[in-house]
Design an enzyme around this catalytic site. Structure first.
Site, mmCIF file in Angstrom:
data_model
loop_
_atom_site.group_PDB
_atom_site.id
_atom_site.type_symbol
_atom_site.label_atom_id
_atom_site.label_comp_id
_atom_site.label_asym_id
_atom_site.label_seq_id
_atom_site.Cartn_x
_atom_site.Cartn_y
_atom_site.Cartn_z
ATOM 1 N N SER A 1 64.444 42.664 2.000
ATOM 2 C CA SER A 1 63.879 41.555 2.766
ATOM 3 C C SER A 1 62.376 41.708 2.884
ATOM 4 C CB SER A 1 64.476 41.531 4.169
ATOM 5 O OG SER A 1 63.754 40.655 5.020
ATOM 6 N N TYR B 1 66.563 46.074 11.660
ATOM 7 C CA TYR B 1 66.769 45.366 10.392
ATOM 8 C C TYR B 1 65.691 45.745 9.374
ATOM 9 C CZ TYR B 1 67.262 41.381 7.171
ATOM 10 O OH TYR B 1 67.429 40.587 6.062
#
Length: 253
Positions: free
Chosen positions: A144, A159
């Site tokens: 990401s 995350y």
């Protein structure tokens, strides 16, 4: 060499609007047989049925909790009997967490790492030996932009840390498996229109986010799926250990 005698395995490919399902469709259109693992068995089977009907390849959908080793073993045992050997693995399954660091519990931290990192390990560890034996493999990790810029989109610290771990995993594995004909790459999407981001992309927040994207729009799942399919081609065998950004120019480094 043809991909029609090989299977592409996509984890977390059940969600109707997700990157995984779009990637499975794009790989099938390129001739790959498809296996989908998803925690939601019904959605995995639905995706496989849809892919078989639309692309005329073999496809199987299996319910699997990738955080659990025995669940992965059972799912892949089914796979061995149902479709040709796995030539491509897309580690797409992931969960996000927006919780600020000062409020993150140990349990939440472990939950995020269990799916994004340990889950990818569980599946890759089981699939990689066959690839090295056959002398061909393509492994793609879905990281990401949060891992690269340090959160600030939707994912918080847990995350971002987990997605950064996937980048290290990608690079080190590329070194080890390269001599065996296996490439390992990562794709780092920015703002993509999926169910994960859906609700947050409204009104002022959306305008604010779009202002920071040079190409002036959010990404589509096809933008990511096309790149992953490119990396899985036989012709892409000299690309390994790389991270590809798909973010419309919102993070340039």
């Amino acid at each position: 060499m043809s991909v029609s005698d090989k299977t592409a395995l996509v984890t977390g490919g059940g969600s109707k609007r997700g990157i995984g399902r779009a990637t499975a469709h794009t790989l099938a259109a390129a001739g790959w047989n498809i296996a989908i693992l998803d925690l939601d068995e019904a959605s995995a089977k639905d995706a496989a049925h849809e892919i078989e009907e639309q692309h005329g390849v073999r496809a199987v959908g299996i319910g699997c909790d990738i955080t659990d080793e025995s669940s992965v073993e059972n799912a892949l045992a089914v796979l061995d009997d149902a479709v040709p050997p796995v030539g491509a693995l897309v580690n797409n399954a992931g969960i996000t967490s927006p919780i600020p660091f000062l409020q993150v519990t140990g349990q939440e931290w472990d939950r995020i790492f269990a799916v994004n990192v340990r889950g990818a390990f569980n599946v890759t560890r089981r699939i990689a030996p066959g690839m090295t034996e056959r002398g061909f493999g393509r492994i793609v990790f879905l990281s990401s932009v949060s891992a690269e810029r340090g959160g600030g989109v939707f994912g918080g610290v847990a995350y971002s840390a987990a997605k950064a771990a996937e980048l290290g995993f990608t690079r080190a594995l590329a070194r080890e498996l390269g001599p065996h004909g296996v490439t390992v790459n990562a794709v780092a999407p920015g703002l993509i229109d999926t169910d994960i981001t859906g609700g947050a992309l409204e009104g002022e927040r959306k305008a604010q986010l779009l202002a920071g994207i040079p190409v002036g729009r959010t990404g589509k799942v096809a933008d990511v799926a096309d790149l992953i399919t490119y990396l899985c081609r036989e012709e892409s065998g000299y690309i390994s250990g790389a991270t590809y950004d798909v973010n419309g120019g919102s993070h340039i480094h």
